[in-house]
Design a protein around this motif. Structure first.
Motif, PDB file in Angstrom:
ATOM      1  N   SER A  60     -39.189 -14.915 -99.302  1.00  0.00           N
ATOM      2  CA  SER A  60     -39.070 -13.556 -99.647  1.00  0.00           C
ATOM      3  C   SER A  60     -39.045 -12.374 -98.448  1.00  0.00           C
ATOM      4  CB  SER A  60     -40.111 -12.909-100.558  1.00  0.00           C
ATOM      5  OG  SER A  60     -41.305 -13.328-100.100  1.00  0.00           O
ATOM      6  N   VAL A  61     -39.312 -12.817 -97.032  1.00  0.00           N
ATOM      7  CA  VAL A  61     -39.480 -12.029 -95.991  1.00  0.00           C
ATOM      8  C   VAL A  61     -38.327 -11.686 -95.256  1.00  0.00           C
ATOM      9  CG1 VAL A  61     -40.926 -11.703 -93.910  1.00  0.00           C
ATOM     10  CG2 VAL A  61     -41.979 -12.958 -95.692  1.00  0.00           C
ATOM     11  N   LYS A  62     -37.824 -10.652 -95.101  1.00  0.00           N
ATOM     12  CA  LYS A  62     -36.797 -10.022 -94.585  1.00  0.00           C
ATOM     13  C   LYS A  62     -37.224  -9.016 -93.316  1.00  0.00           C
ATOM     14  CE  LYS A  62     -34.780 -12.313 -97.914  1.00  0.00           C
ATOM     15  NZ  LYS A  62     -34.259 -13.502 -97.659  1.00  0.00           N
ATOM     16  N   LEU A  63     -36.354  -9.180 -92.332  1.00  0.00           N
ATOM     17  CA  LEU A  63     -36.720  -8.132 -91.196  1.00  0.00           C
ATOM     18  C   LEU A  63     -35.399  -7.204 -90.919  1.00  0.00           C
ATOM     19  CD1 LEU A  63     -38.593  -7.181 -88.642  1.00  0.00           C
ATOM     20  CD2 LEU A  63     -37.224  -9.067 -87.448  1.00  0.00           C
ATOM     21  N   HIS A 118     -47.458 -14.072-101.935  1.00  0.00           N
ATOM     22  CA  HIS A 118     -46.670 -14.926-102.551  1.00  0.00           C
ATOM     23  C   HIS A 118     -46.154 -14.305-103.998  1.00  0.00           C
ATOM     24  CE1 HIS A 118     -50.735 -15.157-104.509  1.00  0.00           C
ATOM     25  NE2 HIS A 118     -50.142 -15.596-105.460  1.00  0.00           N
ATOM     26  N   ILE A 119     -46.866 -12.982-104.530  1.00  0.00           N
ATOM     27  CA  ILE A 119     -46.501 -12.499-105.731  1.00  0.00           C
ATOM     28  C   ILE A 119     -45.090 -11.724-105.738  1.00  0.00           C
ATOM     29  CG2 ILE A 119     -48.886 -12.297-106.428  1.00  0.00           C
ATOM     30  CD1 ILE A 119     -48.771  -9.437-106.102  1.00  0.00           C
ATOM     31  N   PHE A 120     -44.590 -11.427-104.341  1.00  0.00           N
ATOM     32  CA  PHE A 120     -43.597 -10.572-104.106  1.00  0.00           C
ATOM     33  C   PHE A 120     -42.268 -11.037-103.952  1.00  0.00           C
ATOM     34  CE2 PHE A 120     -47.250  -8.284-102.464  1.00  0.00           C
ATOM     35  CZ  PHE A 120     -46.886  -7.086-103.224  1.00  0.00           C
ATOM     36  N   ASP A 121     -41.120 -10.656-104.583  1.00  0.00           N
ATOM     37  CA  ASP A 121     -40.000 -11.186-104.741  1.00  0.00           C
ATOM     38  C   ASP A 121     -39.187 -10.925-103.445  1.00  0.00           C
ATOM     39  OD1 ASP A 121     -39.397 -11.994-107.728  1.00  0.00           O
ATOM     40  OD2 ASP A 121     -40.284  -9.933-107.784  1.00  0.00           O
ATOM     41  N   TYR A 122     -39.606  -9.739-102.914  1.00  0.00           N
ATOM     42  CA  TYR A 122     -39.113  -9.110-101.547  1.00  0.00           C
ATOM     43  C   TYR A 122     -40.197  -8.790-100.892  1.00  0.00           C
ATOM     44  CZ  TYR A 122     -34.409  -9.612-103.173  1.00  0.00           C
ATOM     45  OH  TYR A 122     -33.189 -10.175-104.003  1.00  0.00           O
ATOM     46  N   ILE A 123     -40.387  -9.229 -99.528  1.00  0.00           N
ATOM     47  CA  ILE A 123     -41.164  -8.443 -98.647  1.00  0.00           C
ATOM     48  C   ILE A 123     -40.328  -7.996 -97.154  1.00  0.00           C
ATOM     49  CG2 ILE A 123     -43.184  -8.979 -97.049  1.00  0.00           C
ATOM     50  CD1 ILE A 123     -44.129 -11.145 -98.810  1.00  0.00           C
ATOM     51  N   ILE A 124     -39.989  -6.885 -97.287  1.00  0.00           N
ATOM     52  CA  ILE A 124     -39.316  -6.102 -96.236  1.00  0.00           C
ATOM     53  C   ILE A 124     -40.024  -5.529 -95.251  1.00  0.00           C
ATOM     54  CG2 ILE A 124     -37.372  -4.681 -95.795  1.00  0.00           C
ATOM     55  CD1 ILE A 124     -36.580  -6.492 -98.074  1.00  0.00           C
ATOM     56  N   VAL A 125     -39.984  -6.366 -93.993  1.00  0.00           N
ATOM     57  CA  VAL A 125     -40.654  -5.937 -92.721  1.00  0.00           C
ATOM     58  C   VAL A 125     -39.876  -4.768 -91.978  1.00  0.00           C
ATOM     59  CG1 VAL A 125     -41.919  -7.004 -90.491  1.00  0.00           C
ATOM     60  CG2 VAL A 125     -41.743  -8.208 -92.664  1.00  0.00           C
ATOM     61  N   GLU A 135     -26.776  -8.432 -95.536  1.00  0.00           N
ATOM     62  CA  GLU A 135     -26.991  -9.780 -94.681  1.00  0.00           C
ATOM     63  C   GLU A 135     -28.628 -10.020 -94.470  1.00  0.00           C
ATOM     64  OE1 GLU A 135     -24.729  -9.777 -91.415  1.00  0.00           O
ATOM     65  OE2 GLU A 135     -22.742  -9.967 -92.155  1.00  0.00           O
ATOM     66  N   LYS A 136     -29.344  -8.788 -94.170  1.00  0.00           N
ATOM     67  CA  LYS A 136     -30.632  -9.060 -93.920  1.00  0.00           C
ATOM     68  C   LYS A 136     -31.442  -9.028 -94.768  1.00  0.00           C
ATOM     69  CE  LYS A 136     -30.421  -6.931 -89.076  1.00  0.00           C
ATOM     70  NZ  LYS A 136     -30.757  -5.937 -88.103  1.00  0.00           N
ATOM     71  N   THR A 137     -31.206  -8.705 -95.989  1.00  0.00           N
ATOM     72  CA  THR A 137     -31.840  -8.502 -97.124  1.00  0.00           C
ATOM     73  C   THR A 137     -31.559  -9.702 -98.095  1.00  0.00           C
ATOM     74  OG1 THR A 137     -30.793  -6.753 -98.103  1.00  0.00           O
ATOM     75  CG2 THR A 137     -32.482  -6.056 -96.904  1.00  0.00           C
ATOM     76  N   ASP A 138     -30.307 -10.306 -98.258  1.00  0.00           N
ATOM     77  CA  ASP A 138     -29.937 -11.125 -99.420  1.00  0.00           C
ATOM     78  C   ASP A 138     -29.842 -10.244-100.632  1.00  0.00           C
ATOM     79  OD1 ASP A 138     -29.450 -13.043 -97.631  1.00  0.00           O
ATOM     80  OD2 ASP A 138     -31.463 -13.937 -97.951  1.00  0.00           O
ATOM     81  N   MET A 196     -39.440  -7.233-110.951  1.00  0.00           N
ATOM     82  CA  MET A 196     -39.427  -7.675-109.555  1.00  0.00           C
ATOM     83  C   MET A 196     -40.551  -6.868-109.030  1.00  0.00           C
ATOM     84  SD  MET A 196     -36.252  -6.538-106.984  1.00  0.00           S
ATOM     85  CE  MET A 196     -35.281  -7.732-107.790  1.00  0.00           C
ATOM     86  N   LYS A 197     -40.918  -7.244-107.873  1.00  0.00           N
ATOM     87  CA  LYS A 197     -42.088  -6.759-106.965  1.00  0.00           C
ATOM     88  C   LYS A 197     -41.615  -6.831-105.438  1.00  0.00           C
ATOM     89  CE  LYS A 197     -45.995  -8.816-109.822  1.00  0.00           C
ATOM     90  NZ  LYS A 197     -47.207  -9.384-109.929  1.00  0.00           N
ATOM     91  N   VAL A 198     -41.560  -5.684-105.049  1.00  0.00           N
ATOM     92  CA  VAL A 198     -40.851  -5.354-103.526  1.00  0.00           C
ATOM     93  C   VAL A 198     -42.254  -4.674-102.616  1.00  0.00           C
ATOM     94  CG1 VAL A 198     -39.357  -4.333-102.152  1.00  0.00           C
ATOM     95  CG2 VAL A 198     -38.665  -5.077-104.350  1.00  0.00           C
ATOM     96  N   ALA A 199     -42.527  -5.242-101.652  1.00  0.00           N
ATOM     97  CA  ALA A 199     -43.352  -4.685-100.721  1.00  0.00           C
ATOM     98  C   ALA A 199     -42.704  -4.463 -99.276  1.00  0.00           C
ATOM     99  CB  ALA A 199     -44.463  -5.721-100.237  1.00  0.00           C
ATOM    100  N   VAL A 200     -42.989  -3.291 -98.821  1.00  0.00           N
ATOM    101  CA  VAL A 200     -42.277  -2.608 -97.690  1.00  0.00           C
ATOM    102  C   VAL A 200     -43.266  -2.648 -96.682  1.00  0.00           C
ATOM    103  CG1 VAL A 200     -40.924  -1.042 -96.245  1.00  0.00           C
ATOM    104  CG2 VAL A 200     -40.652  -1.349 -98.657  1.00  0.00           C
ATOM    105  N   VAL A 201     -43.517  -3.674 -95.584  1.00  0.00           N
ATOM    106  CA  VAL A 201     -44.456  -3.590 -94.455  1.00  0.00           C
ATOM    107  C   VAL A 201     -44.199  -3.025 -93.382  1.00  0.00           C
ATOM    108  CG1 VAL A 201     -46.193  -5.318 -93.493  1.00  0.00           C
ATOM    109  CG2 VAL A 201     -45.175  -5.772 -95.653  1.00  0.00           C
ATOM    110  N   SER A 202     -44.913  -2.100 -92.700  1.00  0.00           N
ATOM    111  CA  SER A 202     -44.577  -1.440 -91.613  1.00  0.00           C
ATOM    112  C   SER A 202     -45.511  -0.671 -90.815  1.00  0.00           C
ATOM    113  CB  SER A 202     -43.729  -0.239 -92.039  1.00  0.00           C
ATOM    114  OG  SER A 202     -44.133   0.541 -92.915  1.00  0.00           O
ATOM    115  N   THR A 203     -45.156  -0.033 -89.818  1.00  0.00           N
ATOM    116  CA  THR A 203     -46.193   1.067 -89.211  1.00  0.00           C
ATOM    117  C   THR A 203     -45.369   2.439 -89.609  1.00  0.00           C
ATOM    118  OG1 THR A 203     -44.956   0.834 -87.234  1.00  0.00           O
ATOM    119  CG2 THR A 203     -47.150  -0.370 -87.242  1.00  0.00           C
ATOM    120  N   PRO A 204     -46.048   3.542 -89.486  1.00  0.00           N
ATOM    121  CA  PRO A 204     -45.370   4.818 -89.618  1.00  0.00           C
ATOM    122  C   PRO A 204     -44.139   5.015 -88.911  1.00  0.00           C
ATOM    123  CG  PRO A 204     -47.577   5.064 -89.729  1.00  0.00           C
ATOM    124  CD  PRO A 204     -47.326   3.723 -89.167  1.00  0.00           C
TER     125      PRO A 204
END
Length: 252
Positions: free
Chosen positions: A162-165, A78-85, A184-187, A1-9
């Motif tokens: 894979s994109v969740k907010l 595209h390689i990520f199973d979850y992209i959490i914004v 609910e937001k991340t499945d 599994m690959k997870v990316a968390v995308v954010s500002t600080p």
């Protein structure tokens, strides 16, 4: 599994990377594109992401604008199973947290325990905090704007399932209060034990600092300055390009 968390600080992004790593037994690379965490050139890091597996990492919006040969459009999402914004709904609170973190680090109080103590003590007499560095605040606001105007829309309209907010404010409640919303937001079926602590034990309300230093007003002024600058640059660009051809005029 690959997870990316995308954010500002200052948006609970580190916590999110940690809880995913904990639940799924992943390596937590945290801010992988910072030299503090993984010492390698950007292309080597990209190869690690594409060829590796079982990891979480944090990608700040500035990673995609300051790292050579990496951009929002070319990054291998595209390689990520979850992209959490993850975002913070109250920008003044986010900017205040960011400003005071920088100040605490300058004073040698950047470690989490020292940071929380510094902030909570300071909020009792917020006028003792340094005056707002307007240039630094403008950079912070521009970074947050870039996230909301470019990064977040790009990912939410990418078509990637894979994109969740999620948002920072959700995690300031107790685990029992936010766990269902988080599911609910991340499945992902989160259990209480997957989540850290009873709410956020290090939460700081920056309202006293914001009010004593007129931060919301300064942010509004900076946003207006940015809009005026952007409008001027657009006018110059349009003038340089010349008028649009009229219908039937043709272009030779």
């Amino acid at each position: 599994m690959k997870v990316a968390v995308v954010s500002t600080p200052r948006t609970c992004s580190s916590m999110l990377g940690h809880v995913f790593a904990k639940k799924f037994d992943l390596i937590d690379y945290s801010e992988m594109f910072s030299e503090m965490w993984v010492k390698a050139d950007p292309q080597t890091k990209l190869k690690m992401l594409v060829r590796g597996d079982n990891f979480s990492l944090k990608i700040t919006s500035t990673s995609l604008t300051t790292t050579p040969n990496i951009s929002l459009e070319t990054f291998p999402w595209h390689i990520f199973d979850y992209i959490i914004v993850t975002e913070r709904l109250d920008i003044a609170q986010q900017a205040a947290s960011w400003l005071l973190l920088s100040e605490a680090q300058t004073l040698g109080k950047g470690e989490q325990g020292l940071l929380v103590e510094y902030l909570r003590e300071g909020m009792k007499n917020p006028e003792t905090f340094p005056e707002v560095n307007r240039g630094q605040l403008k950079t912070i606001i521009e970074t947050i704007n870039h996230f909301h105007e470019q990064v977040k829309p790009f990912l939410l309209t990418s078509g990637l399932k894979s994109v969740k907010l999620v948002n920072h404010e959700m995690f300031q409640k107790s685990r029992e209060e936010y766990v269902e919303e988080f599911r609910e937001k991340t499945d992902v079926y989160w259990k209480i034990d997957d989540l850290d602590g009873e709410g956020n034990p290090t939460y700081v309300d920056y309202t006293p600092y914001i009010e004593s230093h007129n931060i919301r007003q300064i942010i509004d002024e900076i946003q207006n300055e940015i809009k005026e600058t952007n409008a001027t640059e657009e006018e110059i660009r349009h003038e340089y390009e010349g008028p649009d051809p009229t219908e039937g005029q043709g272009i030779v």
